[in-house]
Design an enzyme around this catalytic site. Structure first.
Site, mmCIF file in Angstrom:
data_model
loop_
_atom_site.group_PDB
_atom_site.id
_atom_site.type_symbol
_atom_site.label_atom_id
_atom_site.label_comp_id
_atom_site.label_asym_id
_atom_site.label_seq_id
_atom_site.Cartn_x
_atom_site.Cartn_y
_atom_site.Cartn_z
ATOM 1 C CB SER A 28 3.205 -6.423 -0.543
ATOM 2 O OG SER A 28 2.948 -6.476 0.835
ATOM 3 N N GLY A 29 5.954 -7.949 0.724
ATOM 4 C CA GLY A 29 6.621 -9.176 1.158
ATOM 5 C C GLY A 29 5.714 -10.353 1.464
ATOM 6 C CB CYS B 189 -8.372 -5.008 2.585
ATOM 7 S SG CYS B 189 -7.769 -5.180 0.953
ATOM 8 C CB SER C 266 -0.914 0.015 1.234
ATOM 9 O OG SER C 266 -1.763 -1.104 1.226
ATOM 10 C CB THR D 104 14.867 2.765 12.438
ATOM 11 O OG1 THR D 104 15.183 3.934 13.207
ATOM 12 C CG2 THR D 104 15.943 1.713 12.639
ATOM 13 C CD GLN E 118 -2.514 -10.802 -4.934
ATOM 14 O OE1 GLN E 118 -2.239 -11.992 -5.031
ATOM 15 N NE2 GLN E 118 -2.957 -10.278 -3.794
HETATM 16 C C1 LIG Z 1 12.809 11.021 19.241
HETATM 17 C C2 LIG Z 1 12.629 10.160 18.036
HETATM 18 N N1 LIG Z 1 11.570 10.350 17.225
HETATM 19 C C3 LIG Z 1 11.355 9.599 16.140
HETATM 20 C C4 LIG Z 1 12.208 8.581 15.796
HETATM 21 C C5 LIG Z 1 11.898 7.791 14.578
HETATM 22 O O1 LIG Z 1 11.554 6.471 14.854
HETATM 23 P P1 LIG Z 1 11.647 5.371 13.710
HETATM 24 O O2 LIG Z 1 13.066 5.346 13.262
HETATM 25 O O3 LIG Z 1 11.220 4.117 14.359
HETATM 26 O O4 LIG Z 1 10.753 5.789 12.606
HETATM 27 C C6 LIG Z 1 13.345 8.343 16.613
HETATM 28 C C7 LIG Z 1 14.337 7.290 16.344
HETATM 29 O O5 LIG Z 1 14.791 6.989 15.291
HETATM 30 C C8 LIG Z 1 13.546 9.145 17.751
HETATM 31 O O6 LIG Z 1 14.607 8.953 18.559
HETATM 32 C C1 LIG Z 2 -2.976 -5.929 -5.756
HETATM 33 C C2 LIG Z 2 -2.648 -5.473 -4.382
HETATM 34 N N1 LIG Z 2 -2.122 -4.240 -4.201
HETATM 35 C C3 LIG Z 2 -1.792 -3.782 -2.996
HETATM 36 C C4 LIG Z 2 -1.961 -4.546 -1.860
HETATM 37 C C5 LIG Z 2 -1.584 -3.963 -0.539
HETATM 38 O O1 LIG Z 2 -0.475 -4.600 0.031
HETATM 39 P P1 LIG Z 2 -0.209 -4.454 1.595
HETATM 40 O O2 LIG Z 2 -1.415 -4.971 2.302
HETATM 41 O O3 LIG Z 2 1.007 -5.243 1.850
HETATM 42 O O4 LIG Z 2 -0.015 -2.998 1.888
HETATM 43 C C6 LIG Z 2 -2.518 -5.839 -1.993
HETATM 44 C C7 LIG Z 2 -2.768 -6.737 -0.858
HETATM 45 O O5 LIG Z 2 -3.201 -6.449 0.182
HETATM 46 C C8 LIG Z 2 -2.852 -6.309 -3.280
HETATM 47 O O6 LIG Z 2 -3.370 -7.520 -3.463
#
Ligand SMILES: Cc1ncc(COP(=O)(O)O)c(C=O)c1O
Ligand SMILES: Cc1ncc(COP(=O)(O)O)c(C=O)c1O
Lengths: 395, 143, 395, 143
Positions: A199-200, A324, A71, A237, A179
């Protein structure tokens, strides 16, 4: 017997995918942005995963941006093309009526911002042609986005040909290959694809991770702002365990693509042939250009949810429309797009197979499904009206 | 299944009163296939008492369960009492329904009322038409 | 000896977190949107995780939206407030100069869209006061976003008091609690917090998952469009393994918060006391209102990256500034915000501890760091100028 | 470490020619502490040959490695040859630098040139000033 036949909704992670993930949680747990060894080992694993995914798509590693799923990749691809188009005064986008909501809802958002969207009609076999795309392209078209394969009815679009049309007209071409990835051959060069989402969790990889391929000349718009991860195009991250696991799953899927496709499509064809024996039923989607694992039916006179619940009682995990949209009252927009009337679209069943399904499971499905359909019909006032001739059969 | 209560699942998996009554005294059908739910209720009425009731339903799990529960709730009851059946009562008896499935209980109430109205009409019994609101559109289904 | 002292960049997943994740990959692998048992088991696990996170924050389950991490949560919170504000003609936002880039860059984006942003000055001890916030609030202020605890220098803001000011003035208050969650007490009710972001990997949970708390009256804007997951506020198949794992990690962290804080802050204080012996050094951040695990120093005359690399050779994983700004040439905006001159800000070292660190590791750090600082100073022309009196010491 | 090549790490961890030369014939200092990199190079020159060279550097790993490599590359070389040292040559000798660290090699080249210029100036040797571009700002560092 327990039969998981909802692999288009999500797959079970493979041993390979889990095995690839664990060391990233236990040993390579560093932040790839950290300079120290633990971080740099993570950075190396990240690069290796990027190279693997790129290799599976036929592109360069730097053309891959990891996202939190299909998505997000769809959203980012479309918004990128919209921003680029807007800068040139081009605010027309072409897509199809049966895209995933990740595409359709993003297009809705853009319509509110003054974009014009043309949704191509889908032929009743679930196909969209390059000719349709060519005819719809206008001077101000900034993007064509057409899915590689449909998640509900499994039809496979002529992506390379659509890509060629777009390339010839100088319009960006994105394909939602969620897909398709891991199941169908992909080569973004040969297929003239400018952007592609995957998508994994649709190929036995992990949930919560995806990838966006964007040709290197395309400056991605940022959806999530923050740190300089992913070349500044996607902050946060990096989800290293999931990224590494997805790459391993994609590699495995691509390495076994032909044998899996052969096995799965044989199961699929047997299942389709068997279910077709049910009177007043119809297969949805194309007979030939079809995902190896997709079986999609409409059964007249019954409603999908009750069918699913009864099948679940028999240990059969299936879906009606896409996962969904369950919980929604509307019938699938995909089935409506291929011209199924509402009353028929409500009676849909999607069985999506993977290489983990067995012949014995197919036999079980073929044994269990017809009586359930018959039972529900027996309870259905609609069916009675059809049988008594008060209404005429549509299928 | 977390989706539905055990009661709903019980009535869905083992629906009570499924079937038709050939010589019914009242028949009501509501909903439409476009919306995805149709309920048809057959009543056998003797001395203003519902002696038998059957239903046919095209619809989701909660539609079937609501039909089953509603028929159970009016079976053996005087017509006047059946007229007081509300969708809320059906929902309560089912130990609740998910918000987006509440319309199924509404349909069940309406199906019962439609069958009663048919009985009144057939037997030329006077009634207040306001008791039987039309269900011309599916708008309420979205509720 | 190998000492991981970069827990503010990311933590190693706990046994609990890994153990919670595995069954979601192997058994509860369904899509929570699927109607069948495998899907509904996933839906139940999702709900349980949501309740756990809500319980840890003192809010209701439906007030929790799962995201792909802290950055996404920050982005979504801020854009939500901006959209709500815009609708009322309120386009002023208050934040601080030392927020994470996920906040600052989102604010930059809004500035381009016509919003006015006031970044409050940060006192040299790394604190922002409720009085500053009160003085900055205007008629057209739609959001105050102030981080709970700073990721580089560890200072803890008077969040409840800032929240009270905002509530009194009817302005939405968001806090980036990414560094606080699991480490400091959070109760969104008591602390007058309207929106709060957290990220799984900062408290021994998984990467690639976070949560956004938003008071139920606040209609979130959607960042990722598509399916109706997360009450339609965040599309994409839910990352169940990560969500469940994050919830387990947060639960564990909250259950052991006091004992962990006591242990970790004792280690921290010992480390700060020891490193303070290094001449011409200074602790960054507040002495009292400080994250249990944060040790942040500036050493005059040397540059941070070379310090990190040499420490890495000794098996010490540390950071200079934050992980995500490494690779950038600019010194940390946080250190500049608390008034460190550029030349001093370049010489920063952040050691961030967790309850997995030991006393022996602290002893090792105290033994290894001072000679490395001395070695680099010996090679530094800046240090020579300071020692020879050509320049005067700043610290 | 994936960040730097083995060569870079070797020169960073075991920098050659660290130190000062009290009676240097040429001294050059470039960069500034605000930018985060300062290099100072000392030359001992005999008969137009660099007989000894030392450096002091305040900066990141690649800055120290670049200084070390640059001093190695000019040690024992005639001044004319040292004048031809380019940052590219330093980068190549180090088996590459990350893109955002290339400025360190530029600084190393400039530090050598600044020291040579100092030697020319002190010894009243004529030279083309264009050979010694100023480094007044940090703008190039962003490259
Ligand atoms: C204060 C703060 N806000 C936001 C983030 C962002 O988090 P994330 O990397 O999980 O998106 C971090 C760390 O990376 C952080 O230390
Ligand atoms: C054709 C298609 N596009 C997009 C998505 C969205 O992927 P995700 O749910 O991993 O965000 C899906 C499945 O949910 C899908 O079948």
């Amino acid at each position: 017997m327990q039969v998981y036949a909802d692999n288009a909704a999500t797959t079970k992670m493979s041993r390979t995918a889990i095995a690839a993930m664990l060391p990233c949680m236990e040993t390579t747990y560093g932040n790839p942005s950290s300079l120290h060894t633990v971080g740099q080992r993570a950075a190396e694993a990240l690069l290796a995963a990027r190279e693997t995914v790129a290799d599976c798509l036929g592109c360069e590693a730097r053309e891959i941006t990891f996202t939190s799923g299909g998505s997000e990749a769809d959203n980012q691809a479309i918004l990128t093309a919209a921003h680029l188009g807007e800068a040139k005064g081009k605010k027309h986008i072409i897509s199809t009526a049966f895209e995933h909501h990740a595409v359709l809802h993003t297009l809705k958002k853009l319509e509110k911002q003054g974009f014009t969207v043309t949704l191509l009609d889908v032929h009743e076999n679930g196909m969209v042609t390059p000719e349709q795309v060519a005819a719809a392209i206008r001077e101000d078209t900034c993007l064509v986005t057409v899915m590689y394969a449909n998640n509900e009815i499994g039809s496979i679009m002529p992506i390379a040909e659509i890509g060629a049309v777009c390339r010839a007209k100088g319009v960006l071409f994105h394909t939602d290959a969620v897909q398709a990835a891991g199941h169908l051959h992909i080569n973004v060069q040969e297929q003239n694809i400018d952007m592609l989402s995957l998508s994994g969790h649709k190929f036995h990889g992990p949930k919560g991770v995806g990838a966006l391929y964007a040709r290197k000349q395309i400056p991605l718009s940022t959806l999530i702002e923050g740190g300089a991860q992913e070349r500044g195009k996607r902050a946060g991250t990096e989800n290293l365990p999931a990224i590494v696991s997805m790459a391993a799953a994609l590699r495995e899927a691509c390495d076994h693509m032909e044998e899996n496709a052969a096995k799965v499509s044989a199961l699929r064809d047997k299942l389709i042939a068997g279910l077709s024996q049910i009177p007043h039923s119809a297969v949805n989607g194309d007979g030939k250009h079809r995902l190896p694992g997709n079986v999609s039916f409409c059964f007249e006179g019954i409603e999908g949810e009750s069918l699913l619940l009864l099948l679940d009682e028999k240990g059969i995990c299936a879906s009606s429309g896409s996962a969904c949209t369950s919980g929604s009252l509307d019938p699938s927009h995909v089935l409506l797009a291929i011209g199924r009337p509402h009353e028929v679209a409500h009676g849909s069943l999607r069985l999506s197979l993977s290489e983990e399904n067995t012949e014995a499971e197919i036999d079980y499905l073929l044994r269990e499904i017809p009586p359930v359909v018959a039972y529900l019909r027996e309870m259905s006032p609609v069916w009675k009206d059809l049988v008594s001739g008060k209404k005429s059969f549509l299928l | 299944m977390a989706l539905y209560s055990e009661k709903v699942m019980d009535h869905f998996l083992h629906p009570r009163n499924v079937g038709e009554i050939a010589d019914a005294d009242g028949v009501g059908e509501v909903g439409n296939a476009v919306c995805g739910d149709i309920m048809k209720i057959y009543l056998k009425i003797d001395n203003d008492v519902i002696t038998d009731v059957k239903f046919n339903t095209f619809g989701c799990g909660s539609a079937i369960a609501s039909s089953s529960m509603a028929t159970e709730m009016i079976k053996g009851k005087p017509v006047s009492q059946a007229m007081e059946l509300t969708n809320k009562a059906v929902v309560t008896a089912l130990d609740g329904l998910p918000a987006h499935k509440l319309h199924c209980s509404v349909l069940a109430e309406e199906a019962v009322k439609a069958a009663l109205k048919d009985y009144y009409d057939k037997n030329h019994i006077a009634y207040d038409p306001k008791q039987f609101p039309d269900c011309p559109s599916c708008a309420h289904c979205a509720g």
